[in-house]
Enzyme design. Structure first.
Site: not given
Length: 549
Positions: A511, A383, A205
């Site tokens: 970030k 499993h 974006k």
């Protein structure tokens, strides 16, 4: 309003002390019609929620809780385009990406439906050009491989749908999805690729996301190193972004830039131009069918009363399990190899949306919010981690996803897969009591002493809640409806917890700090002494290994 201080919340807490003494098997024994009473069908999906520790009274309390939280009003606000993302002053209109052409939907003077369908038409034209071998690379050869570079929702959503709809995939094209900034991910693909037939779709974006842009720069350089002339590089690049200028500067032609709008969060973006790889790989008609399935769920959620509203029911059952029964972990278990990535997408959708600790007005939340969401494909999990589900100390709620029909044939094997799924739900509910185990062992010839010594190791507590979501088969419509179901479920839970499900400030901080540390790692003389000793010690380790000091 603190929802946990309301009378109805306290009523539910009191009700929990009463119902905790009940046993699911006894509830079934006492009500032959329980399955019919606690199941629901909508939009090609069937929900069996009868294996929850609930009664009619429980549901009445939960519906009253939804009413107290003003869920109906919040739902109207969502679908009317109000700015429900209050910390960023934005609406959250991912549902608008699924509205049919011709419908009227405008918000604050903008014709949203026209914007959406103009983009959808452009996506379809682009996809047709590629699928019809009319998109040519620099050498004049048609594109045969499409590599999508994204991260988060722009990766997980399209990837999950692509894998789920494998029966609809083009056999003429190779579709690849890359997110990890670890160069081994992209490097493996590039080492087996031909530049002349490879097209990259860069989905960001902001066109600043460092993971996506890092991979994009590697891809761009690989194209140049492979002989693609700089003046022809645009024939190998598409961008999906709101930052048109940055995409053009990178080398993407304006006609190959598709929009992203600020009213669509990344984890909801697969329905937008971020879904272009799906239009290319599955075809425009199948993508529109995906949207139609999601739209059907939108309509169901928007109009159905709470007792017959699938997203609301799932949300309330999740609140009950999480906040009152203590299930702080939720497993999504699709019994389908094709749907194996769906849990990862739902994990992001839920935990990024509702992993919050303050309310919409900034006050502390006084209860648990998003559970820890995880899962994987059946029967592989049986499993592995199902051992914890059956005999571990943690309380885990479960959604099973079951297909009645296989697209691959092998009906006997698919029948075994269904039996495996049904057995897990049954064992979670019934468990295996110690007295029954001792009787079985002694009947098989074991001594009474040996049986009593072994029995505790085989006990399964049971009484664990689960839902089973059934679809006849995997189609674009059912996959669209399934993902939209979870989107709306998560929204409902956010309303009850009174949090903003549409921001993600925790992600944003990561970030910022990552960029700060990256800049320090470029210059050994600029290490920030204010860093903690662990951070600086590990940076020094990096410098030493790479001989940068």
């Amino acid at each position: 309003m603190d929802i946990t201080a309301t009378r109805i919340w306290k009523d539910l807490q009191q009700h929990k002390t009463v119902i905790s003494s009940k046993v699911l098997t006894q509830l079934f024994d006492g009500d032959p019609g329980r399955f019919d009473s606690f199941s629901l069908e909508a939009c090609g999906l069937f929900l069996d929620y009868s294996r929850n520790l609930i009664t009619d009274e429980t549901l009445d309390f939960l519906f009253e809780l939804a009413q107290k939280a003003r869920l109906a009003e919040a739902r109207r606000d969502l679908f009317s385009g109000k700015r429900v993302n209050n910390t960023e002053s934005r609406p959250a209109m991912h549902f608008a990406l699924r509205n049919p052409a011709g419908e009227s939907f405008s918000v604050e003077g903008t014709d949203i439906n026209s914007l959406v369908h103009k983009t959808l038409d452009a996506m379809a034209q682009c996809a047709d050009k590629i699928r019809n071998e009319q998109w040519l690379g620099y050498s004049g050869k048609p594109v045969k491989q499409v590599v999508t570079l994204g991260i988060g929702g722009s990766y997980l959503g399209p990837k999950a749908v692509w894998e789920a709809l494998q029966a609809y995939q083009s056999t003429a094209l190779k579709m690849r999805f890359v997110a990890n900034v670890d160069p081994s991910h992209l490097g493996k693909i590039l080492s087996a690729s031909a530049a002349k037939e490879t097209l990259f779709i860069i989905v960001s974006k902001s066109f600043k996301t460092h993971e996506t842009l890092g991979n994009a720069h590697i891809a761009r350089q690989w194209l140049l190193d492979s002989g693609v002339p700089l003046q022809s590089i645009a024939s190998h690049l598409i961008a999906v972004t709101a930052n048109t200028d940055a995409a053009r500067e990178f080398g993407v032609e304006e006609s190959n830039i598709f929009p992203m709008w600020d009213w669509v969060g990344g984890r909801y973006s697969l329905w937008s131009a971020a879904g272009l790889p799906l239009v290319i790989g599955l075809g425009k008609d199948n993508f529109r069918s995906l949207l139609a399935g999601a739209h059907a769920m939108d309509q169901h959620f928007a109009s159905a009363d709470a007792p017959v509203n699938m997203p609301i029911l799932l949300a309330l059952l999740g609140i009950w399990c999480n906040n009152f029964l203590g299930a702080d972990s939720h497993a999504v278990l699709p019994y389908s190899h094709a749907m194996r990535v769906i849990p990862a997408h739902l994990q992001q959708l839920d935990m990024e949306s509702n992993g919050k600790s303050v309310t919409r007005d900034g006050s502390p939340v006084n209860t648990a919010t998003s559970p820890i969401v995880w899962g994987g494909e059946g029967t592989n999990g049986q499993h592995a981690y199902h051992q914890l589900l059956h005999q571990g100390k943690r309380h885990v709620s479960v959604d099973f996803i079951l297909l009645l029909k296989s697209d691959k044939g092998y009906e006997e094997q698919h029948t075994q897969l269904i039996a495996d799924c049904l057995s897990q739900g049954k064992v979670l509910m019934t468990g295996h009591a110690e007295a029954d185990i001792i009787r079985e062992l002694t009947n098989a010839g074991m001594s009474d002493k040996e049986a009593k010594e072994l029995a505790p190791h085989k006990v399964i507590r049971g009484n664990n809640p689960s839902n089973t979501i059934v679809m006849e088969r995997i189609t674009p419509e059912t996959v669209g409806a399934l993902i939209a179901l979870y989107e709306h479920k998560i929204f409902c839970q956010g309303i009850i917890w009174q949090i903003n499900s549409f921001d993600q400030w925790g992600v944003e901080l990561g970030k910022v700090i990552s960029e700060e540390i990256y800049q320090q790692m470029q210059h050994p003389d600029q290490i920030n002494p204010q860093n903690d000793s662990s951070t600086n010690g590990l940076i020094a380790k990096y410098f030493k290994y790479n001989k940068l000091t």
